[in-house]
Enzyme design. Structure first.
Site, PDB file in Angstrom:
ATOM      1  N   HIS A  93       0.933  -1.080   0.128  1.00  0.00           N
ATOM      2  CA  HIS A  93       0.012  -0.027  -0.114  1.00  0.00           C
ATOM      3  C   HIS A  93       0.826   1.195  -0.082  1.00  0.00           C
ATOM      4  O   HIS A  93       1.887   1.320   0.497  1.00  0.00           O
ATOM      5  CB  HIS A  93      -1.009  -0.111   1.209  1.00  0.00           C
ATOM      6  CG  HIS A  93      -2.053  -0.932   1.071  1.00  0.00           C
ATOM      7  ND1 HIS A  93      -3.057  -0.607   0.102  1.00  0.00           N
ATOM      8  CD2 HIS A  93      -2.520  -1.809   1.843  1.00  0.00           C
ATOM      9  CE1 HIS A  93      -3.705  -1.646   0.293  1.00  0.00           C
ATOM     10  NE2 HIS A  93      -3.719  -2.148   1.308  1.00  0.00           N
ATOM     11  N   CYS A 157       0.176   1.738  -5.540  1.00  0.00           N
ATOM     12  CA  CYS A 157      -0.872   2.848  -5.925  1.00  0.00           C
ATOM     13  C   CYS A 157       0.028   4.142  -6.175  1.00  0.00           C
ATOM     14  O   CYS A 157       1.037   4.274  -5.341  1.00  0.00           O
ATOM     15  CB  CYS A 157      -1.914   3.099  -5.080  1.00  0.00           C
ATOM     16  SG  CYS A 157      -3.018   1.647  -5.205  1.00  0.00           S
TER      17      CYS A 157
END
Length: 173
Positions: A93, A157
């Protein structure tokens, strides 16, 4: 008792309550931070580790990329390379909500070193040199393909979550 003492007594009690509440809140957050740190150390000892020294990243790598793994670590894409062989692909993440593993990944530079450390008894280290940084669309799964060389692919991301950052490093003998 005069009026001044009567007014100050409730203020004194409120002050004591505020101090006790503050100590309780600080203790709770301190306990959480210490618990997370101890859990991270345990996971680093028991699992493969991934490091980028220039970004001060050091995280365990668990098998799989489900939410259970990615809440606490980086995850290895099942079916991609092995340590030191093929295209070993991991993700994590870039978020302030979940594990903040790769928040600084966009600061990586070509030539930076990345390491995978096996959890075998020798703690074998595999050194990779960053050769590429790019941004791709979420459905661009071709980055997981085997390219016939030994590489490490790191995926996360972008800050806005709309695209994926991809860092590629080649194995250094």
């Amino acid at each position: 008792m005069d009026k001044k003492q009567i007014k100050s007594k409730p203020m004194f009690i409120i002050g004591i309550i505020m101090i006790v509440l503050s100590i309780g809140i600080l203790s709770f957050y301190g306990y959480r931070k210490i618990s997370r740190e101890l859990y991270l150390r345990k996971m680093l000892k028991e699992n493969i580790n991934f490091e980028i020294p220039s970004l001060e990243i050091k995280v365990p790598v668990l098998e799989g990329t489900g939410s259970k793994q990615l809440q606490v670590s980086a995850g290895h894409f099942e079916g991609t390379g092995e340590l030191g062989k093929g295209n070993y692909c991991i993700c994590g993440h870039n978020s302030t909500v979940y594990a903040e593993i790769f928040n600084d990944l966009d600061n990586i530079k070509n030539g930076d070193e990345m390491y995978l450390i096996d959890n075998d008894e020798n703690r074998t280290r595999y050194k990779y040199i960053v050769t590429e940084y790019k941004t791709v669309e979420p459905n661009d799964t071709w980055v997981l393909n085997d390219y016939g060389d030994d590489r490490l692919t790191v995926i996360s991301c972008t800050d806005d979550g709309k695209q994926r950052q991809v860092v590629v490093g080649t194995l250094s003998e």
